[in-house]
Motif scaffolding. Structure first.
Motif, PDB file in Angstrom:
ATOM      1  N   VAL A 158      -8.248   3.260  -5.597  1.00  0.00           N
ATOM      2  CA  VAL A 158      -8.283   1.855  -5.176  1.00  0.00           C
ATOM      3  C   VAL A 158      -7.004   1.557  -4.405  1.00  0.00           C
ATOM      4  N   ASP A 159      -7.152   0.928  -3.244  1.00  0.00           N
ATOM      5  CA  ASP A 159      -5.993   0.560  -2.433  1.00  0.00           C
ATOM      6  C   ASP A 159      -5.435  -0.770  -2.911  1.00  0.00           C
ATOM      7  N   TYR A 160      -4.118  -0.820  -3.123  1.00  0.00           N
ATOM      8  CA  TYR A 160      -3.421  -2.039  -3.536  1.00  0.00           C
ATOM      9  C   TYR A 160      -2.332  -2.343  -2.532  1.00  0.00           C
ATOM     10  N   THR A 161      -2.050  -3.612  -2.353  1.00  0.00           N
ATOM     11  CA  THR A 161      -0.982  -4.043  -1.467  1.00  0.00           C
ATOM     12  C   THR A 161      -0.149  -5.104  -2.172  1.00  0.00           C
ATOM     13  N   PRO A 162       1.180  -5.067  -2.024  1.00  0.00           N
ATOM     14  CA  PRO A 162       2.042  -5.995  -2.762  1.00  0.00           C
ATOM     15  C   PRO A 162       1.952  -7.427  -2.242  1.00  0.00           C
ATOM     16  N   LEU A 163       2.088  -8.346  -3.176  1.00  0.00           N
ATOM     17  CA  LEU A 163       2.094  -9.767  -2.837  1.00  0.00           C
ATOM     18  C   LEU A 163       3.468 -10.167  -2.316  1.00  0.00           C
ATOM     19  N   PRO A 164       3.544 -11.209  -1.488  1.00  0.00           N
ATOM     20  CA  PRO A 164       4.860 -11.717  -1.065  1.00  0.00           C
ATOM     21  C   PRO A 164       5.653 -12.216  -2.275  1.00  0.00           C
ATOM     22  N   GLU A 165       6.941 -12.347  -2.106  1.00  0.00           N
ATOM     23  CA  GLU A 165       7.834 -12.726  -3.206  1.00  0.00           C
ATOM     24  C   GLU A 165       7.452 -14.070  -3.838  1.00  0.00           C
ATOM     25  N   TYR A 167      -6.570  -4.197  -1.930  1.00  0.00           N
ATOM     26  CA  TYR A 167      -6.632  -4.426  -0.489  1.00  0.00           C
ATOM     27  C   TYR A 167      -8.094  -4.430  -0.074  1.00  0.00           C
ATOM     28  N   ARG A 168      -8.578  -5.595   0.288  1.00  0.00           N
ATOM     29  CA  ARG A 168      -9.975  -5.701   0.728  1.00  0.00           C
ATOM     30  C   ARG A 168     -10.149  -6.948   1.572  1.00  0.00           C
TER      31      ARG A 168
END
Length: 182
Positions: free
Chosen positions: A36-43, A84-85
């Motif tokens: 599963v693709d993950y992407t970090p959230l902004p601060e 990430y989707r």
């Protein structure tokens, strides 16, 4: 009439807040964990507490917890991440509003929302605990059809149904192969 316009703006902002957070990390690095693709959230969305505070401006405790759970947050490399989707168009734009109940500290409003594949009628229950406190959405109808508000049981049932259909397809293919003449 002015109060109805304020509730229209409030509902539109409340409906958009989940998508703003879920779609905020575009352009960030992508990490793959268990396929599963993950992407970090902004601060500004960097912790569950920060996200909860944002949701609580509009939503009650139960709906806030449900919405956070449906973000599918995960800690990757020390950063809070979301899958990430690309999200389908969700109903967020208020087309019309109608009072169902209008008392001093409780209001029930029926709204027609557009933005998805079709218009959706949603009932909201607003409650205010004191005269100076703003209203909070405590209940929302049609939660089971919207990925932002699904309860864990509804999401699990959806997943089980999908797995069952996939298994049936596999079994059907196997039967077809057995019936073919050599």
């Amino acid at each position: 009439m002015d109060q109805l316009r304020q509730f229209k703006q409030f509902i539109e902002q409340a409906e958009q807040v989940w998508t703003q957070i879920a779609a905020s990390p575009r352009g960030k690095p992508v990490y793959t964990v268990n396929g599963v693709d993950y992407t970090p959230l902004p601060e500004r969305y960097g912790s569950k507490r920060k996200i909860s505070r944002i949701f609580r401006r509009y939503w009650g405790i139960k709906l806030t917890e449900r919405m956070i759970r449906n973000l599918r947050l995960r800690l990757v490399k020390g950063k809070l991440c979301v899958p990430y989707r690309i999200y389908p168009p969700l109903p967020m734009k208020v087309v019309s509003l109608k009072w169902k109940k209008n008392s001093l500290n409780q209001k029930v409003i029926s709204a027609v929302l557009s933005g998805g594949s079709k218009n959706v009628r949603v009932d909201y229950r607003f409650i205010r605990s004191g005269n100076t406190v703003s209203f909070t959405i405590m209940k929302r109808s049609n939660c089971e059809y919207d990925l932002r508000y699904r309860s864990q049981g509804a999401a699990t049932a959806h997943t089980r149904n999908q797995q069952k259909r996939n298994q049936q397809k596999k079994n059907q293919k196997g039967r077809n192969n057995l019936l073919k003449p050599p």
